[in-house]
Structures are given as structure tokens and as C-alpha cells.
Motif scaffolding. Structure first.
Motif, mmCIF file in Angstrom:
data_model
loop_
_atom_site.group_PDB
_atom_site.id
_atom_site.type_symbol
_atom_site.label_atom_id
_atom_site.label_comp_id
_atom_site.label_asym_id
_atom_site.label_seq_id
_atom_site.Cartn_x
_atom_site.Cartn_y
_atom_site.Cartn_z
ATOM 1 N N THR A 1 16.944 13.573 -17.052
ATOM 2 C CA THR A 1 17.924 13.407 -15.979
ATOM 3 C C THR A 1 18.061 14.735 -15.247
ATOM 4 N N LYS A 2 18.124 14.661 -13.940
ATOM 5 C CA LYS A 2 18.323 15.876 -13.132
ATOM 6 C C LYS A 2 19.486 15.664 -12.181
ATOM 7 N N SER A 3 20.463 16.547 -12.249
ATOM 8 C CA SER A 3 21.593 16.501 -11.325
ATOM 9 C C SER A 3 21.772 17.865 -10.683
ATOM 10 N N PHE A 4 22.362 17.869 -9.511
ATOM 11 C CA PHE A 4 22.661 19.101 -8.790
ATOM 12 C C PHE A 4 24.154 19.160 -8.521
ATOM 13 N N LYS A 5 24.730 20.353 -8.635
ATOM 14 C CA LYS A 5 26.150 20.526 -8.331
ATOM 15 C C LYS A 5 26.292 20.896 -6.869
ATOM 16 N N LEU A 6 27.094 20.128 -6.146
ATOM 17 C CA LEU A 6 27.319 20.368 -4.723
ATOM 18 C C LEU A 6 28.742 20.873 -4.519
ATOM 19 N N SER B 1 28.970 16.659 -9.001
ATOM 20 C CA SER B 1 27.631 16.635 -9.583
ATOM 21 C C SER B 1 26.931 15.373 -9.103
ATOM 22 N N ARG B 2 25.786 15.554 -8.474
ATOM 23 C CA ARG B 2 25.045 14.406 -7.941
ATOM 24 C C ARG B 2 23.767 14.206 -8.741
ATOM 25 N N ILE B 3 23.628 13.033 -9.322
ATOM 26 C CA ILE B 3 22.437 12.712 -10.111
ATOM 27 C C ILE B 3 21.310 12.299 -9.162
ATOM 28 N N VAL B 4 20.194 13.015 -9.247
ATOM 29 C CA VAL B 4 19.037 12.728 -8.394
ATOM 30 C C VAL B 4 18.018 11.864 -9.136
ATOM 31 N N LEU B 5 17.843 12.138 -10.430
ATOM 32 C CA LEU B 5 16.957 11.341 -11.278
ATOM 33 C C LEU B 5 17.694 11.044 -12.576
ATOM 34 N N GLU B 6 17.571 9.798 -13.070
ATOM 35 C CA GLU B 6 18.347 9.401 -14.237
ATOM 36 C C GLU B 6 17.484 8.713 -15.294
ATOM 37 N N ASP B 7 17.461 9.314 -16.482
ATOM 38 C CA ASP B 7 16.812 8.758 -17.665
ATOM 39 C C ASP B 7 15.376 8.301 -17.379
ATOM 40 N N ILE B 8 14.567 9.231 -16.893
ATOM 41 C CA ILE B 8 13.172 8.947 -16.573
ATOM 42 C C ILE B 8 12.313 9.094 -17.831
ATOM 43 N N ASN B 9 11.507 8.082 -18.104
ATOM 44 C CA ASN B 9 10.570 8.112 -19.229
ATOM 45 C C ASN B 9 9.188 7.727 -18.714
ATOM 46 N N LEU B 10 8.232 8.648 -18.858
ATOM 47 C CA LEU B 10 6.878 8.419 -18.353
ATOM 48 C C LEU B 10 5.858 9.094 -19.253
ATOM 49 N N GLU B 11 4.681 8.500 -19.312
ATOM 50 C CA GLU B 11 3.521 9.184 -19.874
ATOM 51 C C GLU B 11 2.374 9.039 -18.890
ATOM 52 N N THR C 1 6.193 20.515 -12.237
ATOM 53 C CA THR C 1 5.614 21.840 -11.977
ATOM 54 C C THR C 1 6.419 22.949 -12.644
ATOM 55 N N LYS C 2 7.659 22.623 -13.037
ATOM 56 C CA LYS C 2 8.584 23.582 -13.660
ATOM 57 C C LYS C 2 9.068 24.637 -12.674
ATOM 58 N N ILE C 3 9.155 24.215 -11.401
ATOM 59 C CA ILE C 3 9.849 25.027 -10.400
ATOM 60 C C ILE C 3 11.352 24.923 -10.653
ATOM 61 N N ILE C 4 11.783 23.712 -11.040
ATOM 62 C CA ILE C 4 13.150 23.461 -11.463
ATOM 63 C C ILE C 4 13.094 22.783 -12.829
ATOM 64 N N TYR C 5 14.236 22.705 -13.499
ATOM 65 C CA TYR C 5 14.253 22.210 -14.870
ATOM 66 C C TYR C 5 15.242 21.057 -15.031
ATOM 67 N N PRO C 6 14.991 20.174 -16.000
ATOM 68 C CA PRO C 6 15.883 19.019 -16.199
ATOM 69 C C PRO C 6 17.295 19.429 -16.598
ATOM 70 N N THR C 7 18.256 18.594 -16.232
ATOM 71 C CA THR C 7 19.622 18.745 -16.727
ATOM 72 C C THR C 7 19.708 18.215 -18.154
ATOM 73 N N GLU C 8 19.008 17.115 -18.397
ATOM 74 C CA GLU C 8 18.902 16.536 -19.733
ATOM 75 C C GLU C 8 17.463 16.091 -19.958
ATOM 76 N N GLY C 9 17.092 15.948 -21.242
ATOM 77 C CA GLY C 9 15.746 15.494 -21.567
ATOM 78 C C GLY C 9 14.722 16.601 -21.410
ATOM 79 N N LYS C 10 13.454 16.221 -21.417
ATOM 80 C CA LYS C 10 12.404 17.235 -21.327
ATOM 81 C C LYS C 10 11.145 16.691 -20.663
ATOM 82 N N ILE C 11 10.333 17.629 -20.175
ATOM 83 C CA ILE C 11 9.027 17.331 -19.589
ATOM 84 C C ILE C 11 8.008 18.221 -20.279
ATOM 85 N N ILE C 12 6.963 17.598 -20.799
ATOM 86 C CA ILE C 12 5.911 18.331 -21.498
ATOM 87 C C ILE C 12 4.616 18.160 -20.713
ATOM 88 N N THR C 13 3.939 19.262 -20.405
ATOM 89 C CA THR C 13 2.629 19.185 -19.762
ATOM 90 C C THR C 13 1.590 19.760 -20.717
#
Length: 246
Positions: free
Chosen positions: A15-20, A42-52, A77-89
Motif C-alpha cells: 500500500t502506498k499513501s501520500f500525506k497532503l 493521507s491519500r491512498i494511491v495504491l492499496e494492497d497490491i499483490n503481484l508476481e 524502481t525504488k525511487i519511492i517506497y511503500p507505506t505498507e508491504g514490500k516489493i522485492i526485485t
């Protein structure tokens, strides 16, 4: 589920959110009266994304403007980071996200090749061995020794793409950059991407050009209001997308 060694990108409960912030005090009186009352949401831009995304897959992220697809690519790309969860490359990664990002305007095209390629992890000797191929692919000719601040948007794109495809990355992330430039160079870029696809590179591309991604990609992921609406064959995903958003 794919075996661990077969996965290039894994997104887990991300999940990725931004504080406005808004209603910022502008006068001295307001700052004194409302010093501890900064309003934010806090605005949620992406919520509970699961992908392989498997190694060697060519995948299109599609969706309307504001759906979150470009944000997802930046997170990969890891320019920005998740608010919750993780991304593995898993593998060396290169990206083409914002036109000319990473270029120094006062450096020449040639100098920026060395600067940009070093960011992608190449040594000076490795860049020396590839610099001529990069210049030839870019078709910039004598402009390669001019400051990039003098370049048009199409010339920026030529240089950025030429560097990115010559760093031998295993994962290539592309965001709409191929919409810039003349038709000849766009065709040349797609031919190169076809070659990379057939050489088992992993490619994730964001584009509004549905015809282009149909030609290039086997899989489509539709991002809708910050969630994965559909994940499947590119033809099926585009057909469903057009029913709602076409």
C-alpha cells in the motif's frame, strides 16, 4: 505460484499513501494563531497490491490517468517506497521513467552517458566498451558533444533510451517515454524492445498506446482506483478495460 528463482518482481500486500497538507498559514497573524493546526490528510494511491512478475515476462500496466500505475512503476524502481508491504526485485534493474531524469543539463551528451551509465552500475571500462554503440543507437551525431540543455525532448529520449538498453539490465521499467520522438525512432525502439523480450529480459511498461502494448506484451495488469482490477492476457485485459474506460 512461481519458484523463487523464476520471479523478477514480487509485490506483497503493498500500500502506498501520500500525506497532503493544505490551508497553510500565509500571514504572520495566521502563523501565530494557527501554529499547531496544520491540516493534512493521507491519500491512498495504491492499496494492497499483490503481484508476481516472472523472469522473461513482458507486462503492460494499463489504466486511466491517476489510477496509480506510474506510482507502482516508481515503487518497483525504488525511487519511492511503500507505506505498507514490500516489493522485492531479483536482478539488475534499469528504468526510463521521466524524460532526462539523471542528466546534468550542463554536461554534454557524451559526458551524461558516462554519468548515467555509472548510476546503473557500469564501470568506466564497461562504459568505454559500449559508448560508441550508445551514440550510434541514439543517432545524435555531432550533438553528442553539445550540452543536453540544448536538446529537444526527442533528443533527450534518444539518449536516455540508448543508455538504458545498453547497460545489460535483467529488468527494464518504462513509463510512457516512447510517446516522445519521431516515428522512425519510436519504431527503432520497439524493434529493440522486441529483441530484449526475445532474450529473456523482464520488461514492465506503462503506456496509453494500447496497440503498442498489444504488440509488445503478453500480459496486462489493469490498475483501477489504486487496485488491481484485472491481471491476465493482454488481449483480455484490454478488452475489459475498453468496456469500462474506452
Amino acid at each position: 505460484m512461481k519458484q523463487k528463482d523464476d520471479v523478477a518482481i514480487k509485490v506483497e500486500h503493498m500500500t502506498k499513501s501520500f500525506k497532503l497538507y493544505y490551508d497553510k498559514a500565509t500571514t504572520l497573524k495566521e502563523k501565530l494563531v494557527f501554529w499547531n493546526k496544520k491540516k493534512s490528510e493521507s491519500r491512498i494511491v495504491l492499496e494492497d497490491i499483490n503481484l508476481e512478475i516472472g523472469k522473461g515476462e513482458t507486462v503492460a500496466l494499463i489504466g486511466t490517468n491517476g489510477s496509480g500505475k506510474s506510482t507502482l512503476l516508481k515503487l518497483m524502481t525504488k525511487i519511492i517506497y511503500p507505506t505498507e508491504g514490500k516489493i522485492i526485485t531479483n536482478g539488475k534493474l534499469t528504468s526510463l521513467l521521466e524524460l532526462g531524469a539523471g542528466f546534468h543539463p550542463d554536461f554534454t551528451g557524451r559526458e551524461n552517458i558516462y554519468f548515467n551509465a555509472s548510476i546503473f552500475g557500469l564501470t568506466a571500462a564497461e562504459i568505454d566498451a559500449r559508448v560508441q554503440d550508445i551514440i550510434e543507437f541514439s543517432e545524435l551525431g555531432e550533438f553528442i558533444d553539445s550540452p543536453v540543455r540544448t536538446y529537444s525532448s526527442g533528443m533527450y529520449m534518444r539518449l536516455a533510451f540508448s543508455v538504458a538498453i545498453n547497460v545489460d539490465a535483467e529488468i527494464l521499467l518504462i513509463d510512457e517515454i516512447l510517446a516522445v520522438g519521431d516515428q522512425h525512432f519510436q519504431d527503432k525502439c520497439f524493434e529493440k524492445l522486441e529483441q530484449l523480450k526475445n532474450s529473456d529480459k523482464t520488461i514492465v511498461i506503462v503506456s496509453h498506446s494500447l496497440d503498442a502494448v498489444k504488440q509488445l506484451c503478453a500480459r496486462g495488469i489493469w490498475i483501477y482506483n489504486g487496485k488491481v482490477r484485472m491481471d491476465g492476457s493482454i488481449d483480455q485485459v484490454i478488452d475489459e478495460y475498453l468496456k469500462i474506460c474506452g
